[in-house]
Motif scaffolding. Structure first.
Motif, short mmCIF file in Angstrom:
data_model
loop_
_atom_site.label_atom_id
_atom_site.label_comp_id
_atom_site.label_asym_id
_atom_site.label_seq_id
_atom_site.Cartn_x
_atom_site.Cartn_y
_atom_site.Cartn_z
N GLU A 308 0.83 -1.21 0.00
CA GLU A 308 0.00 0.00 0.00
C GLU A 308 0.86 1.26 0.00
OE1 GLU A 308 -0.70 2.27 2.66
OE2 GLU A 308 0.57 1.36 4.22
N LEU A 372 -7.98 0.12 8.56
CA LEU A 372 -8.38 -0.73 7.45
C LEU A 372 -9.60 -0.16 6.73
CD1 LEU A 372 -8.14 -3.43 5.86
CD2 LEU A 372 -9.64 -4.45 7.59
N HIS A 375 -8.63 2.90 4.63
CA HIS A 375 -7.93 2.54 3.41
C HIS A 375 -8.86 1.89 2.39
CE1 HIS A 375 -3.34 2.58 4.47
NE2 HIS A 375 -3.89 3.78 4.42
N MET A 376 -9.81 1.09 2.85
CA MET A 376 -10.76 0.48 1.91
C MET A 376 -11.58 1.56 1.20
SD MET A 376 -10.14 -2.75 2.08
CE MET A 376 -8.44 -2.35 2.49
N TYR A 380 -11.43 2.42 -2.90
CA TYR A 380 -12.63 2.46 -3.74
C TYR A 380 -12.73 3.79 -4.48
CZ TYR A 380 -17.53 2.51 -5.12
OH TYR A 380 -18.69 2.61 -5.84
N THR A 473 -6.13 -4.68 -1.40
CA THR A 473 -7.29 -4.86 -0.52
C THR A 473 -7.26 -6.22 0.16
OG1 THR A 473 -8.66 -3.38 -1.88
CG2 THR A 473 -9.81 -4.92 -0.42
N ILE A 477 -6.83 -7.08 4.38
CA ILE A 477 -7.74 -7.88 5.21
C ILE A 477 -6.96 -8.97 5.95
CG2 ILE A 477 -9.70 -9.46 5.15
CD1 ILE A 477 -10.76 -7.81 2.77
#
Length: 525
Positions: A308, A372, A375-376, A380, A473, A477
């Motif tokens: 990332e 998390l 960042h998700m 998107y 992604t 997770i």
């Protein structure tokens, strides 16, 4: 006439939890002493007398000064380096003269070399820290970063390769020894606060230098030679100031024998004849630590943080600069992206530092879960705002939504804020798990992170943006769940430790000593 009874009052010593502030502090001191040695298996020890208030205040002031100097040193050395990493693909693509002809993906190659050298450097940095000392190792790393920045003043292929290797070596050394200084100057109680202070000071450099980059590139469609010279005329002196700041660090902060066991990597306590032996021992300790259960469970989050980082520090900014849909604003967007990432990291470091007590109460897993989710959301939005092929070269393709600089910069802020959210709880866990050998712990973390960087740069010039986002992604997770496992185990062991201490400490009741030599009564908690 019988002998009169003689009584000598004995001052009772109370040690209880949660009643008064001094008792809380006493328990915190006991936790710092015993928890660093082992988790869940504690041998009861006697409670010794504390140092005087003046000595404590002096030591605390020196430690806080070290945290401030550490943050300012990173501000001056890594601020210029982050600008280079963020914009070097765009900058080198604009250089076309008789000495060097840039390409749209040369920056990816250069950064791939950087992180390959960084991976190797992280494994060797603990040994270098032993041989040269933490402070000297920090100075060597800062000098390497300054050398790498100078390679951009007059780009040549050979000097750029040398600069990439120097950049990787410098980053590896500094980030590894950073863990040593942070842990040496923190306790369980102050680790979260000090990490937050460090990140806020650290991000002052990227924020101010990204503003400068936006200022000189405003309205430009390409980076001219004059712009490049002006940029690096500022970055080089700032990086040199960072070297001077690291030179002011105070390494003479050894704990007393009552407070902690001697650390294996405290180089300023060793002689020259022992350093080579300790360097070999440091490498062996690092290898052994890498194969522990906790480290194994943290590997996914280490790799994720590298992948990332590659995406938001270079690929996303480069994609903005290569997207013609943003018009004349696209070059400035590269700098604005870096600015908003830095602001997000600063805000995240401040928030997570202030909420350090809440994380101790409700668990560090809540901080990772928030990071998390942020960042998700950022991934998107990046999927919506960036054209699929924007990472490869200049493109006139359109994104899934109308081009919006505000949406793109929202992604940048979320990336930065979330990055601080990953770092702060993770560094706090290192301070708890490995206080006796922080250099090796940070080296393993950074080595795996750099390995993730290398992998990401290898595919960045070949895989479209949606697939890159899918990879990062999934890794995020898996990384979060690995951290949850380790953190829950730490919380469980802390509870067992507190119960063990509560059962082992003795409460002496105020009972007179009589002439018949009868022992004072005591109550076991």
């Amino acid at each position: 006439m019988g002998t009169p009874e003689v009584t000598v009052p004995v001052k009772p010593f109370y040690f209880n939890f949660g009643l008064e502030e001094d008792r809380d502090q006493a328990f915190e001191d006991a936790m710092n002493d015993s928890f660093s040695a082992t988790l869940g298996s504690v041998t009861p020890t006697s409670v010794t007398s504390s140092r005087s208030n003046s000595e404590k205040n002096s030591c605390c002031n020196r430690k806080m000064l070290n945290i401030v100097l550490l943050g300012l040193g990173f501000c001056c050395t890594f601020g210029p380096m982050q600008i280079c990493m963020l914009a070097q693909t765009v900058i080198l693509n604009s250089v076309r003269d008789e000495y060097f002809t840039g390409t749209s993906t040369f920056g990816y190659l250069s950064l791939g070399i950087t992180f390959t050298a960084m991976t190797i450097s992280f494994f060797l940095a603990p040994a270098l820290s032993v041989l040269a000392g933490p402070k000297n190792a920090m100075l060597i790393g800062a000098a390497c970063l300054t050398l790498s920045i100078s390679s951009f003043v007059r780009p040549l292929e050979i000097t750029l390769y040398i600069g990439s290797v120097a950049q990787g070596i410098g980053c590896g050394i500094i980030w590894t020894v950073y863990g040593h200084f942070l842990t040496e100057n923190s306790t369980l109680k102050t680790m979260g606060r000090n990490t937050g202070i460090f990140w806020v000071l650290f991000e002052i450099g990227p924020v101010s230098l990204n503003i400068f980059y936006v200022f000189i590139t405003q309205g430009a469609t390409t980076i001219t030679e004059e712009m490049r010279h002006l940029l690096f005329m500022v970055l080089l002196p700032v990086s040199a100031i960072g070297i001077c700041t690291f030179a002011c660090l105070d390494t003479c902060l050894p704990k007393s024998s009552e407070e902690a066991e001697p650390k294996k990597l405290t180089i300023y306590k060793t002689t020259k004849s022992n350093r080579l032996l300790l360097a070999k021992e440091a490498l062996r300790d690092e290898v052994r630590m890498a194969f522990t259960k906790e480290m194994f469970m943290l590997i996914p989050i280490f790799v994720y943080m590298g992948v990332e980082l590659t995406f938001y520090i270079n690929v996303f900014g480069t994609s903005l600069g290569y997207s013609r849909q943003f018009g004349d604003l696209r070059e400035s967007l590269v700098g604005l992206h870096g600015l908003f990432v830095a602001v997000g990291q600063m805000a995240g470091g401040l928030v997570y530092g202030l909420l350090g007590g809440c994380q101790r109460k409700y668990g560090r897993d809540t901080g990772i879960l928030l990071a998390l989710l942020l960042h998700m959301v950022g991934f998107y939005l990046a999927y919506l705002v960036i054209p699929e092929r924007a990472a490869f070269d200049m493109t006139s393709d359109h994104s899934l939504v109308p081009p919006s600089p505000y949406l793109a910069l929202t992604c940048s802020f979320l990336f930065g804020f979330g990055d601080a959210g990953w770092n702060n709880p993770l560094f706090a866990v290192f301070g708890i798990l490995y206080p006796q050998n922080p250099v090796a712990a940070f080296a393993i973390f950074q080595a795996y992170q750099s390995f993730g960087n290398v992998i990401a740069f290898a595919y960045s010039g070949a895989i479209r943006i949606p697939y890159q986002l899918l990879i990062v992604t999934v890794l995020g997770i898996f990384g979060a769940f690995g951290f949850f496992f380790v953190d829950w185990k730490i919380v469980s062991d802390e509870k067992k430790l507190k119960q063990s201490l509560a059962k082992s400490l003795v409460l002496v009741v105020d009972k007179p000593i009589r002439s018949d030599n009868s022992p004072p009564q005591s109550t076991i908690l």
